[in-house]
Enzyme design. Structure first.
Site: not given
Length: 229
Positions: A47, A119
């Site tokens: 992220d 992610e």
């Protein structure tokens, strides 16, 4: 489950440490809920890499866009909806390691699982090949600057966009209140208010709670000056 070499071909990157790729694809349901064997920590790192890459991309290429516009665009690119769509482009769900329960309840198509795995994949590439390799992966899925400038990028997930905006001020928090009308089962309508520190900043309705919340968030985003008609 798909072949890992096939996935490497799809993303254009061959791992030196294949164990990193396997971990990125391992859901907590497969690892018995223990995050030391699942992709949860990789998701956290991925992220951050994603946010920085997208921020730099927008900052460098959208030179006339004000801060508010950049925030809105970044939120639209890194939201769960977009990440899920990125994952589907490479059929990431077919490569996941899932527990039996998650497998049986449609985990390979679950939006949150796909977004988190994407992610985690970014993080795995970053740890194995460095910043340039991770950025190359991310850029393969980025909307073109022309699309961004023309407004053809679908924002869609207004709840995520609103949260991104509010997070600039850590002391503030957003909550949602949803009510249901008394209509017949086939004609139910939900009404939602979104509140900032207890004050209503947007209202909306929809045929489901999620639709109503998205409509309320959209109104709030627009009223805050981050949405153009």
């Amino acid at each position: 489950m798909g072949d890992l070499e096939e996935l490497e071909e799809k993303i254009g990157y061959k791992f030196k440490e294949r164990s990193l790729l396997k971990r990125a694809l391992t859901h907590s349901s497969f690892s018995g809920g223990k995050n030391n064997g699942s992709n949860e920590r990789l998701e956290f790192l991925g992220d951050s890499v994603l946010q920085l890459t997208v921020s730099m991309y927008l900052f460098t290429n959208m030179t006339s866009e004000p801060e508010g516009g950049l925030t809105k665009l970044r939120a639209s690119i890194v939201c769960e909806n977009s990440l899920c769509n990125f994952a589907k482009k490479i059929d990431l769900g077919s490569y996941l390691y899932l527990g039996k329960g998650e497998e049986q309840t449609g985990g390979r198509e679950r939006r949150s699982i796909l977004a988190d795995a994407f992610e985690a994949l970014i993080a795995a590439v970053y740890l194995d090949g460095g910043t340039e390799a991770a950025q190359k992966l991310i850029m393969a899925f980025m909307p073109s600057i022309d699309a961004l400038r023309s407004g053809k990028v679908s924002l869609g997930d207004y709840k995520t966009i609103l949260q991104e905006i509010i997070q600039q001020n850590p002391e503030e928090h957003v909550t949602y209140e949803v009510k249901e009308n008394d209509g017949k089962r086939h004609n139910k309508l939900f009404y939602a208010d979104v509140l900032l520190n207890g004050q209503v900043i947007g209202s909306g309705s929809g045929q489901s709670k999620k639709e109503a919340e998205q409509a309320a968030a959209k109104e709030a985003v627009k009223l805050m000056g981050y949405e153009k008609d």
